[in-house]
Design an enzyme around this catalytic site. Structure first.
Site, PDB file in Angstrom:
ATOM      1  N   ASP A 127       6.291   1.286-112.441  1.00 18.67           N
ATOM      2  CA  ASP A 127       7.526   0.641-113.039  1.00 18.67           C
ATOM      3  C   ASP A 127       8.461   1.821-113.159  1.00 18.67           C
ATOM      4  O   ASP A 127       8.267   2.879-113.514  1.00 18.67           O
ATOM      5  CB  ASP A 127       7.154   0.436-114.360  1.00 18.67           C
ATOM      6  CG  ASP A 127       8.052  -0.533-115.245  1.00 18.67           C
ATOM      7  OD1 ASP A 127       8.977  -1.064-114.775  1.00 18.67           O
ATOM      8  OD2 ASP A 127       8.165  -0.455-116.546  1.00 18.67           O
ATOM      9  N   TYR A 129      12.841   2.836-113.798  1.00 15.31           N
ATOM     10  CA  TYR A 129      13.776   3.172-115.326  1.00 15.31           C
ATOM     11  C   TYR A 129      14.927   3.189-114.595  1.00 15.31           C
ATOM     12  O   TYR A 129      15.864   4.073-114.797  1.00 15.31           O
ATOM     13  CB  TYR A 129      13.168   4.098-115.896  1.00 15.31           C
ATOM     14  CG  TYR A 129      13.564   4.539-117.255  1.00 15.31           C
ATOM     15  CD1 TYR A 129      13.273   3.506-118.199  1.00 15.31           C
ATOM     16  CD2 TYR A 129      14.261   5.774-117.571  1.00 15.31           C
ATOM     17  CE1 TYR A 129      14.189   3.759-119.482  1.00 15.31           C
ATOM     18  CE2 TYR A 129      14.928   5.946-118.747  1.00 15.31           C
ATOM     19  CZ  TYR A 129      14.628   5.078-119.616  1.00 15.31           C
ATOM     20  OH  TYR A 129      15.075   5.240-121.042  1.00 15.31           O
ATOM     21  N   HIS A 134      20.653   0.608-119.709  1.00 15.58           N
ATOM     22  CA  HIS A 134      19.140   0.503-120.455  1.00 15.58           C
ATOM     23  C   HIS A 134      18.984   2.124-120.813  1.00 15.58           C
ATOM     24  O   HIS A 134      18.689   2.467-122.019  1.00 15.58           O
ATOM     25  CB  HIS A 134      18.130  -0.041-119.868  1.00 15.58           C
ATOM     26  CG  HIS A 134      16.791  -0.054-120.440  1.00 15.58           C
ATOM     27  ND1 HIS A 134      16.689  -0.485-121.766  1.00 15.58           N
ATOM     28  CD2 HIS A 134      15.723   0.848-120.092  1.00 15.58           C
ATOM     29  CE1 HIS A 134      15.224  -0.259-121.865  1.00 15.58           C
ATOM     30  NE2 HIS A 134      14.552   0.572-121.110  1.00 15.58           N
ATOM     31  N   GLU A 200      10.813  -6.777-121.930  1.00 12.22           N
ATOM     32  CA  GLU A 200      11.591  -6.037-121.071  1.00 12.22           C
ATOM     33  C   GLU A 200      11.920  -6.894-119.959  1.00 12.22           C
ATOM     34  O   GLU A 200      11.086  -7.528-119.208  1.00 12.22           O
ATOM     35  CB  GLU A 200      11.244  -4.631-120.519  1.00 12.22           C
ATOM     36  CG  GLU A 200      10.790  -3.773-121.948  1.00 12.22           C
ATOM     37  CD  GLU A 200      10.405  -2.254-121.205  1.00 12.22           C
ATOM     38  OE1 GLU A 200       9.994  -2.125-120.256  1.00 12.22           O
ATOM     39  OE2 GLU A 200      10.853  -1.302-122.217  1.00 12.22           O
ATOM     40  N   GLU A 202      12.941  -7.654-116.537  1.00  7.69           N
ATOM     41  CA  GLU A 202      12.961  -6.776-115.260  1.00  7.69           C
ATOM     42  C   GLU A 202      12.484  -7.807-113.965  1.00  7.69           C
ATOM     43  O   GLU A 202      12.139  -9.136-114.231  1.00  7.69           O
ATOM     44  CB  GLU A 202      11.694  -5.889-115.058  1.00  7.69           C
ATOM     45  CG  GLU A 202      11.560  -5.099-116.439  1.00  7.69           C
ATOM     46  CD  GLU A 202      10.529  -3.558-116.107  1.00  7.69           C
ATOM     47  OE1 GLU A 202      10.299  -3.406-115.052  1.00  7.69           O
ATOM     48  OE2 GLU A 202      10.402  -3.200-117.461  1.00  7.69           O
ATOM     49  N   ASP A 234       8.033  -6.941-118.700  1.00  3.91           N
ATOM     50  CA  ASP A 234       6.921  -5.883-119.168  1.00  3.91           C
ATOM     51  C   ASP A 234       6.932  -5.642-120.818  1.00  3.91           C
ATOM     52  O   ASP A 234       7.709  -4.874-121.259  1.00  3.91           O
ATOM     53  CB  ASP A 234       7.926  -4.463-118.658  1.00  3.91           C
ATOM     54  CG  ASP A 234       6.781  -3.327-118.714  1.00  3.91           C
ATOM     55  OD1 ASP A 234       5.243  -3.642-118.823  1.00  3.91           O
ATOM     56  OD2 ASP A 234       7.295  -2.207-118.622  1.00  3.91           O
ATOM     57  N   GLN A 241       4.397   2.994-128.522  1.00  3.37           N
ATOM     58  CA  GLN A 241       5.008   3.858-127.573  1.00  3.37           C
ATOM     59  C   GLN A 241       5.836   5.144-128.297  1.00  3.37           C
ATOM     60  O   GLN A 241       5.465   6.053-127.744  1.00  3.37           O
ATOM     61  CB  GLN A 241       6.250   2.729-126.858  1.00  3.37           C
ATOM     62  CG  GLN A 241       6.885   3.650-125.864  1.00  3.37           C
ATOM     63  CD  GLN A 241       7.854   2.763-125.136  1.00  3.37           C
ATOM     64  OE1 GLN A 241       7.948   1.492-125.568  1.00  3.37           O
ATOM     65  NE2 GLN A 241       8.793   3.208-124.246  1.00  3.37           N
ATOM     66  N   THR A 350      13.899  -2.187-117.363  1.00  5.67           N
ATOM     67  CA  THR A 350      14.619  -3.087-118.160  1.00  5.67           C
ATOM     68  C   THR A 350      16.027  -3.205-117.228  1.00  5.67           C
ATOM     69  O   THR A 350      16.522  -2.115-117.131  1.00  5.67           O
ATOM     70  CB  THR A 350      14.699  -2.478-119.550  1.00  5.67           C
ATOM     71  OG1 THR A 350      13.494  -2.371-119.954  1.00  5.67           O
ATOM     72  CG2 THR A 350      15.296  -3.588-120.505  1.00  5.67           C
TER      73      THR A 350
HETATM   74 CA    CA Z   1       9.303  -1.588-118.273  1.00  3.07          CA
END
Ligand code: CA
Length: 416
Positions: A127, A129, A134, A200, A202, A234, A241, A350
């Site tokens: 994944d 970023y 975002h 999220e 994506e 996601d 988190q 995201t």
């Molecule tokens: Ca993600």
């Protein structure tokens, strides 16, 4: 413009310009490789048995199977030839299939009569970023509004290795996860169901087999190793988190579920919708430089549907906003010699846009819960409630040609 002899609904995501790949089964047919046009699945095994796929590299065993990994071993060239042949068979003027009604019935399966299965045996899952909007929003909320991006962000397409086992198909319901959280700074952590459930927005791309371990894939080569794309939700438990992510990053807040759409749309189908990406400043390292337009104009939408209520559109974004493109992501992923395999999934991170209604998560849309979203039924959401369904849609449209992904739809059930 190419047209099909088959009547397809106006504004279908699955026009003759799409021809994606997936896996379907029905009451009378075992799982098999399929494509889709309009409201029909195209049974590719049936096409093969009718000798309408002769002359291609694809073999019967690549199609008589419950995943696309065998087909993917033929690489870009083999899959491209197969897709071209399917387009040819359904193009206006082609009569190989058209004038044989009994063949129609065996090849064209009404979409309401088939069930989609997970299209790919996913190997490794990464994944990224890569949306600057975002990353900036998150940095502004949790760190320093004047210095939101971490120092590495404009140099590295940041990513982490996720978990493939809990990637699920659209339609499968999930339960609110439990885990450790620390809601109060001054008190010890607590254990229980997450209270800050989020999606999220994506996109993910799925690769063909890459090069041997130790070799790199350049930005110029990257497209040749990408099979196609899916919508990707996601799922994220923000409270879990926040407590767990230091120092090694996301773990149980992310690995309970991520949802994918059922039809893999090929890069070839998306090619007409390429656009220029954001300007990258500072200049990137040479291995991340690229030529041509590498972003893709894919309109994205997120809808929230409470139990028994209407759908609410809560976000409209676009894949074209990505700061780091797929070719850069793949070049970066392999620059140290890391190998990639057929069926690996790479998610974008995201996808937020520049305006508050284009933010790709509840965390951003409700700005950490400070700006609740009002729904049509009068209720409000800061995060996702039990029995809410999250639906993500995506499509490209240009000069009357539409290519889309359908949707990825997941209902959040209460914790068990
Ligand atoms: Ca993600």
């Amino acid at each position: 413009m190419n047209k099909s002899w088959l009547v397809t609904p106006k504004n279908t995501d699955f026009s003759i310009h799409n021809i994606p790949f997936g896996i379907v089964k029905s009451s009378s047919k075992n799982p098999r490789v399929a494509s889709r046009i309009g409201d029909y699945a195209i049974d590719l095994l049936a096409l093969y048995d009718l000798e309408l796929l002769n002359g291609l590299t694809v073999e019967r065993s690549d199609l008589d199977v419950a995943h696309l990994n065998e087909l993917m071993r033929h690489g870009k060239k083999g899959v491209r030839a197969l897709r071209k042949r399917i387009i040819e068979l359904f193009s206006e003027g082609n009569t190989e299939l058209r004038h044989q009604n009994e063949l129609h019935e065996n090849v064209l399966l009404p979409i309401s009569e088939v069930e989609n299965l997970m299209p790919v045996k996913i190997g490794d899952y990464t994944d990224f970023y890569s949306s600057i909007e975002h990353a900036t929003n998150v940095g502004t909320m949790f760190r320093d509004p004047n210095n939101a991006l971490l120092p590495n962000w404009k140099y590295i397409p940041v990513g982490y290795h996720g978990r493939a086992s809990s990637i699920i198909l659209s339609g499968q319901e999930i339960h609110r996860p439990k885990g450790q959280q620390k809601p109060n700074e001054s008190e010890p952590p607590v254990f229980g169901p997450s209270k800050l459930m989020d999606f999220e927005l994506e996109m993910g791309f799925i690769t063909f087999d890459g090069k041997p371990l130790g070799e790199r894939i350049s930005t110029a080569e990257a497209d040749d190793y990408i099979f196609g794309m899916v919508l990707f939700n996601d799922w994220s438990a923000r409270d879990i988190q926040k407590w767990e992510y230091v120092p090694l990053g996301p773990f149980l807040a992310k690995n309970f579920a991520s949802s994918v759409s059922a039809w893999i749309v090929t890069l070839d189908a998306l090619e007409p919708f390429r656009v220029e990406g954001p300007k990258q400043d500072p200049k990137v390292f040479p291995y991340l430089e690229f030529e041509g337009n590498k972003n893709i104009d894919i309109s994205l939408e997120v809808l929230l549907q409470a139990e028994g209520a209407e759908e609410n559109s809560i976000c409209k974004s676009n894949y074209k906003y990505m700061y780091w493109n797929q070719c850069q992501q793949l070049a970066h992923h392999t620059v140290n010699g890391c190998n990639i395999k057929a069926g690996d999934l790479y998610a974008s991170g995201t996808i937020s846009g520049p305006t508050p209604d284009s933010y790709g998560s509840m965390l951003e849309l409700s700005w950490k819960g400070t700006k609740p979203i009002r729904l049509k039924d009068g209720t409000e959401r800061k995060f996702i409630q039990d029995n809410d369904t999250i639906i993500m849609k995506g499509h490209c449209e240009k000069e009357g040609i539409r290519v889309g992904f359908g949707e990825v739809c997941t209902k959040l059930l209460p914790s068990i």
